[in-house]
Design an enzyme around this catalytic site. Sequence first.
Site, PDB file in Angstrom:
ATOM      1  N   THR A   1       0.840  -1.192   0.000  1.00  0.00           N
ATOM      2  CA  THR A   1       0.000   0.000   0.000  1.00  0.00           C
ATOM      3  C   THR A   1       0.878   1.246   0.000  1.00  0.00           C
ATOM      4  OG1 THR A   1      -1.793  -1.127   1.143  1.00  0.00           O
ATOM      5  CG2 THR A   1      -1.737   1.272   1.316  1.00  0.00           C
TER       6      THR A   1
ATOM      7  N   TYR B   1      -7.802  -8.990   5.486  1.00  0.00           N
ATOM      8  CA  TYR B   1      -8.804  -8.443   4.564  1.00  0.00           C
ATOM      9  C   TYR B   1      -9.990  -9.410   4.440  1.00  0.00           C
ATOM     10  CZ  TYR B   1      -5.798  -4.545   4.059  1.00  0.00           C
ATOM     11  OH  TYR B   1      -5.062  -3.417   4.370  1.00  0.00           O
TER      12      TYR B   1
END
Length: 375
Positions: free
Chosen positions: A32, A186
Amino acid sequence: MNDDRVPASPLLAPYTAAGLRLPNRIVMAPMTRLRADTAGVPTPIMATYYAQRAGAGLIVSEGIAPSERGVQYLNEPGLHTEEQVAGWRTVTDAVHAAGGRIFAQLMHAGRNGHPANRRDGGHPEAPSAVALTGRVHTLTAKADAVVPHAMTTAEVRSTIADIAAAARAAMRAGFDGVEIHGANSYLPHQFLADNTNLRDDAYGGPPARRARFAIELTEAVADAVGAGRTALRLSPGNPENEIVEADPAPVYRALLAALDPLGLAYLHLTDDPVYPALADLRPRWSGTLVGNTGEHEVTGQGSAERLLREKGADLVSIGRAFISNPDLPARIASGTRWAPPAGHESHYSTGPEGYIDFPPAAAPEGEPAAEAVAR
């Protein structure tokens, strides 16, 4: 130069299987970086960033939101609007022009999301209404986590459809394939884990039922873009964001038993010192395996080579070292020292600093620069 010579490092050996034709066995892991604009559209510096790292055998992009419902952060790129698709096309074109290959990682935040980070202000959804206990990052400050909405069966199915649609969008954007992010807390990981999946329907309870969401999701994506363009990342036992998996083995064995016959591009598997996932699951996976050392160990050349030589991995993913070493494969080939890790403060800023300003290694006189070698 003798093209038949054995590379000094096994990381530099070419790899061909299941539609993958890679010049080396080094995979740039998804990381990210939050350089998209506030509409989730990739920016020009993202094309530069990925093209600089095209010497990797394969790049896996940062996590990409497959829908507004799946967003975790502002400035996180998406693949659910045509503007986002067009933005990603500039990235994939740049990577391909530099001789690289790139998969899109599709990442649904699940309970990790927050209304303050969504353009629609929507509430996060998850397998069950179980909130994080800590605070989460928003654009301006940290905020208390919110209790997620427990997904109905209809919402489970529509989320699967959203992610399959994002996979098709990735193909329009020029990606070579997609990786489903089923790791590191996630949404698919939330279905697999003990404490985040308290359901008593077809998607919760015994191991095979907890694996059902990931199975149906992977099957849907493979149907959408082809199994040879579909991959899955898993991190059994990883406690990130308060995930609890007391006994991962039965869940992940059931998952692989269902997915192994599909002929996926690869399985991306993170090891763990408590549950040795590579040792347990490699014999249960007949296809390409991308190994990762896991959060407990920063990957260096030695640990990466051990994944190939001792842990059964076909490819190895390396993350943080690629931030400050855009020419990492060339450094390995030349025996050049790796640049030290970049400061954490640069990981999630919004500009070019700490992103595209890391130089390639200087080459010895009379040899091409490392960046040129990498490409």
